[in-house]
Design a protein around this motif. Structure first.
Motif, PDB file in Angstrom:
ATOM      1  N   PHE A   1       1.009  -1.063  -0.055  1.00  9.48           N
ATOM      2  CA  PHE A   1       0.068  -0.224   0.342  1.00  9.48           C
ATOM      3  C   PHE A   1       1.272   0.940  -0.124  1.00  9.48           C
ATOM      4  N   GLU A   2       1.462   1.512   0.631  1.00  4.61           N
ATOM      5  CA  GLU A   2       3.081   2.382   1.114  1.00  4.61           C
ATOM      6  C   GLU A   2       3.318   2.461  -0.069  1.00  4.61           C
ATOM      7  N   SER A   3       3.685   1.538  -0.873  1.00  2.37           N
ATOM      8  CA  SER A   3       4.742   1.714  -2.394  1.00  2.37           C
ATOM      9  C   SER A   3       3.863   2.598  -3.452  1.00  2.37           C
ATOM     10  N   LEU A   4       2.485   1.550  -3.318  1.00  4.55           N
ATOM     11  CA  LEU A   4       1.530   2.018  -4.452  1.00  4.55           C
ATOM     12  C   LEU A   4       1.301   3.468  -4.058  1.00  4.55           C
ATOM     13  N   PHE A   5       1.011   3.905  -3.029  1.00 11.75           N
ATOM     14  CA  PHE A   5       0.840   4.985  -2.813  1.00 11.75           C
ATOM     15  C   PHE A   5       1.812   6.682  -3.472  1.00 11.75           C
ATOM     16  N   GLU A   6       2.956   5.658  -2.448  1.00 10.78           N
ATOM     17  CA  GLU A   6       4.194   6.539  -3.253  1.00 10.78           C
ATOM     18  C   GLU A   6       4.603   6.929  -4.218  1.00 10.78           C
ATOM     19  N   SER A   7       3.984   5.930  -4.994  1.00  4.29           N
ATOM     20  CA  SER A   7       4.152   6.008  -6.532  1.00  4.29           C
ATOM     21  C   SER A   7       3.450   7.090  -7.016  1.00  4.29           C
ATOM     22  N   THR A   8       2.194   6.348  -6.572  1.00  5.92           N
ATOM     23  CA  THR A   8       0.794   7.164  -7.425  1.00  5.92           C
ATOM     24  C   THR A   8       1.713   9.044  -7.428  1.00  5.92           C
ATOM     25  N   LYS A   9       1.902   8.800  -5.856  1.00  3.05           N
ATOM     26  CA  LYS A   9       2.153  10.952  -5.968  1.00  3.05           C
ATOM     27  C   LYS A   9       3.375  10.993  -6.395  1.00  3.05           C
TER      28      LYS A   9
END
Length: 503
Positions: free
Chosen positions: A371-379
């Motif tokens: 989740f944290e990787s996905l949010f970081e990458s999305t931002k």
């Protein structure tokens, strides 16, 4: 499945040799001399001459009776069953899970020994790395006019005879050994598989020696009364992989990298490190997002070269480095590595769809790290865009995810839609309400819509133009676990395409 020629007495002998057979063996001389034609723990998978294994938390003697009526002639169990009107041969064992490994190994004649095996563990990225390795190997094998490789992942499985959607990250031992057997009979040389902490802890893979074992990363997950009681148990279970591999690949950037590397060096003859760390044996640098995916460079003994992957999410460059390290251990040429990485597509993993002025990302992210990787990458890839997310949590396992994912969504998403995700025997609404509490505590806005298709529709229809909608957890899976059954449903990709008018 044709008989592999082993008599019941041989199974008894193997179990005794491994200290698993209890004192009681209820079988006649003729029964012990009978050839076992099939082995199974599923009463729906029975043939004449089956040796039936009684296992599972929900096992009932009715399953045994059903198996016997269908043709099973003997069973293996931790207890003896008194069955009116039935007197089957039985072998009582002290540990049914360990016994199952030896039963399967004998029936399928240790087929794994004829394969070059790659085992991959970690908290996130296992399936993507399996796909990277599989595509690299396929490019290499294709150049030699050989059969494509086999793989076992939490998404799909292919063994030369069977290609199907997966249910478990690592199958039970009897299913796993059948895959090995199918692969060798199909003329396959390589098999790449995910190895879960549950598989290592609960003896689905003992005795198997991997040519390469890879440890991607570690984060807290799968903590519950039915999985791992605490992080130390989870971590130590994963480290067991190093005790059964000829070569180990280790991510130098992982949390607890020092302990992982120490364990690898203590147990594996060969250790290769990877990561965006200057001291890594396979050292990555210069990763950047492109229109079609990710571009990065990697250097190691033998080459210093640029690579491309046709997947979004900068974190996937780390998984690609793992695949490069694995394939260098296997002596796969750099050209095949480059071609395979570029060709890799993982259905349901960072799949991007556009329509109605929105970007919708479908991904299997399902734990705190992912989740944290996905949010970081999305931002990073969509700076300034509003983000909404659709997700749920499974029933009666990985209970910590409800807090961890709820907090992450509350912190990073502008709106959270909480829904069904393999609730199993636990009420969906209770799971959703628990998640919602953590979203709210983290300052997030949320809505519970138990119907997954409707939750995805609501997220898309209420999103502002230019927003990003993340749909996580199920990807291209076409089943939901409800109660004890897996029920056929549309995949997240199907739902999204329908909502965007792309079908």
């Amino acid at each position: 499945m044709e008989s592999n020629g082993h008599k019941l007495i041989e199974y008894v002998s193997v179990l005794r040799e491994n200290g698993l057979a209890a004192a009681e063996i209820s079988a006649s001389r003729s029964g012990l001399g009978r050839v076992v034609e099939h082995v199974s723990y599923d009463s729906n998978d029975i043939k004449k001459g089956t040796l039936f294994v009684c296992k599972g938390a929900h096992f009932s003697e009715e399953y045994l009776k059903d198996a016997l009526r269908k043709g099973a002639f003997a069973y293996v169990s931790e207890k003896k069953y008194v069955l009116e009107g039935m007197d089957p041969h039985c072998v009582i064992v002290t540990d049914i899970r360990k016994a199952m490994v030896h039963v399967a190994g004998l029936f399928y004649n240790q087929a794994w020994k004829k394969l070059k095996l790659v085992g991959i563990t970690g908290t996130k990225g296992k399936s993507t790395t399996v796909y990277f390795v599989k595509h690299i190997l396929d490019c290499y094998l294709n150049s030699q006019n050989k059969h494509r490789s086999a793989f076992i992942s939490s998404i799909d499985t292919y063994d030369g005879a069977v290609e199907e959607e997966s249910r478990l990250t690592t199958p039970e031992a009897m299913v796993l050994h059948r895959h090995f057997s199918n692969a060798t009979k199909s003329g396959i040389e390589y098999l790449t598989m995910e190895v879960s902490s549950q598989a290592l802890k609960y003896d689905r893979v003992p005795g198997i020696v991997f040519d390469v074992g890879c440890f991607l990363n570690i984060g807290e997950d799968h903590i519950s009364s039915v999985e791992h009681p605490d992080f130390d148990d989870y971590f130590s279970s994963k480290l067991r992989l190093f005790k059964q591999c000829k070569a180990a690949c280790v991510n130098l950037e992982s949390d607890s990298a020092h302990d992982i590397l120490k364990s690898a060096c203590a147990n594996s003859p060969t250790v290769v490190t990877f990561g965006f760390d200057k001291d890594a044996d396979v050292c990555g640098y210069g990763a950047e997002a492109t229109e079609n995916g990710i571009r990065f460079s990697a250097k190691c003994t033998g080459f210093d070269s640029e690579f491309e992957i046709s997947m979004h999410g900068l974190f996937n460059a780390q998984n690609a480095l793992a695949a490069i390290a694995i394939c260098r251990v296997l002596s796969i040429p750099a050209d095949s590595i480059r071609e395979g990485l570029k060709k890799t597509k993982v259905g349901g993993r960072m799949e991007i769809f556009t329509g109605k002025g929105l970007t919708v990302v479908v991904d299997y992210a399902h734990n705190k790290m992912s989740f944290e990787s996905l949010f970081e990458s999305t931002k990073k890839e969509f700076p300034g865009a509003e983000i909404s997310i659709v997700f749920g949590c499974p029933g009666r396992k990985a209970l910590g995810r409800r807090r961890e994912l709820g907090e992450a969504a509350g912190k990073y998403a502008d709106k959270t839609f909480i829904t069904e995700e393999d609730a199993g025997e636990e009420p969906v609404t209770e799971i959703c309400e628990e998640i919602a509490e953590h979203v709210e505590n983290a300052g997030g806005s949320w809505e519970i819509i138990a119907d997954r298709g409707e939750a995805i529709r609501a997220a898309i229809e209420t999103a502002a133009e230019g927003s990003v909608v993340l749909v996580t957890g199920k990807g291209r899976e076409t089943r939901q676990k409800r109660g004890m059954e897996y029920v056929a449903v549309p995949s997240d990709v199907d739902y999204v395409k329908n909502c965007l008018g792309l079908t």
